[in-house]
Scaffold this motif. Structure first.
Motif, PDB file in Angstrom:
ATOM      1  N   LEU A  13      11.408  -5.453  -4.577  1.00 36.99           N
ATOM      2  CA  LEU A  13      10.273  -4.567  -4.302  1.00 36.99           C
ATOM      3  C   LEU A  13       9.924  -4.558  -2.818  1.00 36.99           C
ATOM      4  N   GLY A  47       3.880  -1.877  -6.445  1.00 33.06           N
ATOM      5  CA  GLY A  47       4.639  -2.676  -7.416  1.00 33.06           C
ATOM      6  C   GLY A  47       4.633  -4.149  -7.052  1.00 33.06           C
ATOM      7  N   ASN A  96       7.958  -1.144  -1.806  1.00 31.40           N
ATOM      8  CA  ASN A  96       7.121  -0.706  -2.923  1.00 31.40           C
ATOM      9  C   ASN A  96       5.870  -1.584  -2.945  1.00 31.40           C
ATOM     10  N   THR A  97       4.887  -1.206  -2.162  1.00 33.46           N
ATOM     11  CA  THR A  97       3.681  -2.015  -1.984  1.00 33.46           C
ATOM     12  C   THR A  97       2.927  -2.212  -3.289  1.00 33.46           C
TER      13      THR A  97
END
Length: 195
Positions: free
Chosen positions: A72, A80, A77-78
């Motif tokens: 992530l 997530g 993907n901050t």
């Protein structure tokens, strides 16, 4: 289910079928990761075996979470990653390290954007760094610096616009005004726009 699996595990221990007992204890840990055996009710050998299985499962789960966290982070993907960190809690030490890595990563992206005078991107990156490390004072300082930079840009654009209007150069003044509106990020130049 836990009571049944516990009785089966105890039966397997009584029959010296340790591997089967380990399997049942693992199933109990899967059903309830917080479950533990009362040392006053069970023999030390049984409690020790259960605690070993529980520790092994927690370690395996932690390794899985850390690998997912790294993916992530690589994908930036901050949301997530934040959800994963909250779900993992404090049990997994590598998750805390990943959070610090994420904070450092987004902080550095923010510094790079700040140096390129890309204030919008810089503010976004610094805010993401603060999500992973709320006490990151450097990111907070850079947010303040970025807002100050935006105010200075707005002041410069205002003076340019004012000169163009006074010189009756309305077409360039319109373009400058649009630049001024674009520089008003987070309301940093509201007072200048109002003027």
């Amino acid at each position: 289910k836990i009571d049944v699996k516990l009785q089966l595990a105890l039966s397997h221990i009584g029959l010296s079928e340790t591997q089967e007992a380990r399997t049942r204890f693992a199933e109990i840990c899967t059903l309830d990761p917080e479950y533990s055996l009362d040392p006053t009710k069970f023999a030390p050998k049984v409690v020790s075996l259960f605690d070993d299985i529980k520790a092994q499962q927690e370690k395996t789960q932690c390794e899985t979470l850390c690998k997912e966290a790294e993916k992530l982070l690589d994908a930036e993907n901050t949301e997530g990653l934040l959800a994963l960190i909250q779900r993992a809690g404090t049990k997994c030490s590598c998750i805390a390290a990943t959070a610090l890595d994420a904070a450092a990563h987004f902080y550095q992206l923010g510094v790079d954007a700040y140096k390129k005078e890309d204030s919008t991107a810089a503010l976004g990156f610094f805010r993401q760094a603060l999500k992973f490390q709320p006490d990151n004072n450097l990111a907070r300082s850079y947010i303040d610096l970025t807002h100050n930079q935006l105010r200075l840009v707005a002041e410069r654009l205002f003076l340019e616009w004012r000169g163009q209007v006074d010189a009756r150069q309305f077409r360039p003044a319109t373009a400058t005004y649009r630049q001024l509106l674009a520089a008003n990020i987070d309301g940093s130049a509201n007072d200048v726009v109002d003027r």
